[in-house]
Design a protein around this motif. Sequence first.
Motif, PDB file in Angstrom:
ATOM      1  N   ARG A 243      -5.356   0.601  -2.673  1.00  0.00           N
ATOM      2  CA  ARG A 243      -5.770   0.434  -4.078  1.00  0.00           C
ATOM      3  C   ARG A 243      -4.758  -0.367  -4.891  1.00  0.00           C
ATOM      4  NH1 ARG A 243      -8.938   5.805  -6.040  1.00  0.00           N
ATOM      5  NH2 ARG A 243     -10.428   5.830  -4.318  1.00  0.00           N
ATOM      6  N   SER A 244      -3.904  -1.110  -4.209  1.00  0.00           N
ATOM      7  CA  SER A 244      -2.919  -2.008  -4.821  1.00  0.00           C
ATOM      8  C   SER A 244      -1.844  -1.303  -5.634  1.00  0.00           C
ATOM      9  CB  SER A 244      -3.609  -3.062  -5.683  1.00  0.00           C
ATOM     10  OG  SER A 244      -4.432  -3.864  -4.894  1.00  0.00           O
ATOM     11  N   LYS A 245      -1.615  -0.035  -5.373  1.00  0.00           N
ATOM     12  CA  LYS A 245      -0.485   0.646  -5.993  1.00  0.00           C
ATOM     13  C   LYS A 245       0.757   0.296  -5.188  1.00  0.00           C
ATOM     14  CE  LYS A 245      -2.915   4.522  -8.016  1.00  0.00           C
ATOM     15  NZ  LYS A 245      -2.918   5.973  -8.218  1.00  0.00           N
TER      16      LYS A 245
ATOM     17  N   ASN B 184       2.608  12.263   2.727  1.00  0.00           N
ATOM     18  CA  ASN B 184       1.961  11.780   3.951  1.00  0.00           C
ATOM     19  C   ASN B 184       0.584  11.196   3.667  1.00  0.00           C
ATOM     20  OD1 ASN B 184       4.041  12.328   5.709  1.00  0.00           O
ATOM     21  ND2 ASN B 184       3.372  14.420   6.078  1.00  0.00           N
ATOM     22  N   SER B 185      -0.140  11.762   2.705  1.00  0.00           N
ATOM     23  CA  SER B 185      -1.468  11.238   2.381  1.00  0.00           C
ATOM     24  C   SER B 185      -1.384   9.816   1.827  1.00  0.00           C
ATOM     25  CB  SER B 185      -2.166  12.154   1.375  1.00  0.00           C
ATOM     26  OG  SER B 185      -1.413  12.248   0.177  1.00  0.00           O
ATOM     27  N   ILE B 186      -0.319   9.513   1.115  1.00  0.00           N
ATOM     28  CA  ILE B 186      -0.139   8.161   0.576  1.00  0.00           C
ATOM     29  C   ILE B 186       0.366   7.221   1.669  1.00  0.00           C
ATOM     30  CG2 ILE B 186       1.117   6.772  -1.119  1.00  0.00           C
ATOM     31  CD1 ILE B 186       1.062   9.223  -2.956  1.00  0.00           C
ATOM     32  N   LYS B 187       1.228   7.723   2.550  1.00  0.00           N
ATOM     33  CA  LYS B 187       1.727   6.895   3.655  1.00  0.00           C
ATOM     34  C   LYS B 187       0.582   6.356   4.496  1.00  0.00           C
ATOM     35  CE  LYS B 187       6.215   9.135   4.305  1.00  0.00           C
ATOM     36  NZ  LYS B 187       7.041   9.913   5.235  1.00  0.00           N
ATOM     37  N   LYS B 188      -0.458   7.155   4.665  1.00  0.00           N
ATOM     38  CA  LYS B 188      -1.608   6.731   5.468  1.00  0.00           C
ATOM     39  C   LYS B 188      -2.389   5.610   4.802  1.00  0.00           C
ATOM     40  CE  LYS B 188      -2.146  11.242   7.603  1.00  0.00           C
ATOM     41  NZ  LYS B 188      -2.978  12.442   7.731  1.00  0.00           N
ATOM     42  N   LYS B 189      -2.238   5.437   3.500  1.00  0.00           N
ATOM     43  CA  LYS B 189      -2.985   4.421   2.754  1.00  0.00           C
ATOM     44  C   LYS B 189      -2.216   3.112   2.590  1.00  0.00           C
ATOM     45  CE  LYS B 189      -5.471   7.957   0.230  1.00  0.00           C
ATOM     46  NZ  LYS B 189      -5.736   8.598  -1.053  1.00  0.00           N
ATOM     47  N   VAL B 190      -0.980   3.060   3.086  1.00  0.00           N
ATOM     48  CA  VAL B 190      -0.175   1.846   2.952  1.00  0.00           C
ATOM     49  C   VAL B 190      -0.735   0.764   3.868  1.00  0.00           C
ATOM     50  CG1 VAL B 190       2.106   0.836   3.363  1.00  0.00           C
ATOM     51  CG2 VAL B 190       1.917   3.063   2.254  1.00  0.00           C
ATOM     52  N   VAL B 191      -0.970  -0.416   3.301  1.00  0.00           N
ATOM     53  CA  VAL B 191      -1.539  -1.521   4.077  1.00  0.00           C
ATOM     54  C   VAL B 191      -0.560  -2.678   4.274  1.00  0.00           C
ATOM     55  CG1 VAL B 191      -3.931  -1.020   3.489  1.00  0.00           C
ATOM     56  CG2 VAL B 191      -2.597  -2.503   2.001  1.00  0.00           C
ATOM     57  N   SER B 192       0.461  -2.765   3.415  1.00  0.00           N
ATOM     58  CA  SER B 192       1.422  -3.860   3.561  1.00  0.00           C
ATOM     59  C   SER B 192       2.728  -3.484   2.863  1.00  0.00           C
ATOM     60  CB  SER B 192       0.867  -5.154   2.966  1.00  0.00           C
ATOM     61  OG  SER B 192       0.698  -5.021   1.567  1.00  0.00           O
ATOM     62  N   TYR B 193       3.708  -4.324   3.059  1.00  0.00           N
ATOM     63  CA  TYR B 193       4.985  -4.151   2.374  1.00  0.00           C
ATOM     64  C   TYR B 193       5.642  -5.504   2.223  1.00  0.00           C
ATOM     65  CZ  TYR B 193       7.394  -4.608   6.869  1.00  0.00           C
ATOM     66  OH  TYR B 193       7.860  -5.079   8.067  1.00  0.00           O
ATOM     67  N   ARG B 194       6.592  -5.562   1.310  1.00  0.00           N
ATOM     68  CA  ARG B 194       7.420  -6.760   1.164  1.00  0.00           C
ATOM     69  C   ARG B 194       8.864  -6.311   0.987  1.00  0.00           C
ATOM     70  NH1 ARG B 194       9.082  -7.828  -4.064  1.00  0.00           N
ATOM     71  NH2 ARG B 194       7.913  -6.758  -5.691  1.00  0.00           N
ATOM     72  N   ILE B 195       9.770  -7.199   1.326  1.00  0.00           N
ATOM     73  CA  ILE B 195      11.193  -6.903   1.225  1.00  0.00           C
ATOM     74  C   ILE B 195      11.723  -7.547  -0.046  1.00  0.00           C
ATOM     75  CG2 ILE B 195      13.449  -7.176   2.308  1.00  0.00           C
ATOM     76  CD1 ILE B 195      11.922  -7.343   5.010  1.00  0.00           C
ATOM     77  N   GLN B 196      12.315  -6.731  -0.899  1.00  0.00           N
ATOM     78  CA  GLN B 196      12.928  -7.243  -2.126  1.00  0.00           C
ATOM     79  C   GLN B 196      14.400  -7.517  -1.862  1.00  0.00           C
ATOM     80  OE1 GLN B 196      12.247  -5.446  -6.117  1.00  0.00           O
ATOM     81  NE2 GLN B 196      14.403  -4.901  -5.981  1.00  0.00           N
TER      82      GLN B 196
END
Length: 90
Positions: free
Chosen positions: A66-68, A37-49
């Motif tokens: 942080r671009s991970k 959950n702590s990482i989910k809160k840091k998600v800023v974008s997504y792309r579909i592969q």
Amino acid sequence: MKVYVLFFLLLLACMCPSLAQGTYENCCLRYGSGMKNSIKKKVVSYRIQQTDGGCNIPAIVFKTKRSKTFCADPSQQWVQDLMNTVKQGN
């Protein structure tokens, strides 16, 4: 001298496609098992592969502040929920 130049050009021509092929795709090869959950809160974008080219599995690639990047299975409910959260946040 001409033989050496010809050999060098032939070698260079053979290497170029293999170098380009190695760097052409940035694909997920497997899914992550889950996301804290702590990482989910840091998600800023997504792309579909998509499954084309060198990418052989469909995936959602999430990107954090942080671009991970994290690869996820698009059929999982938590992935769909996180995609909707990111859409609403932007």
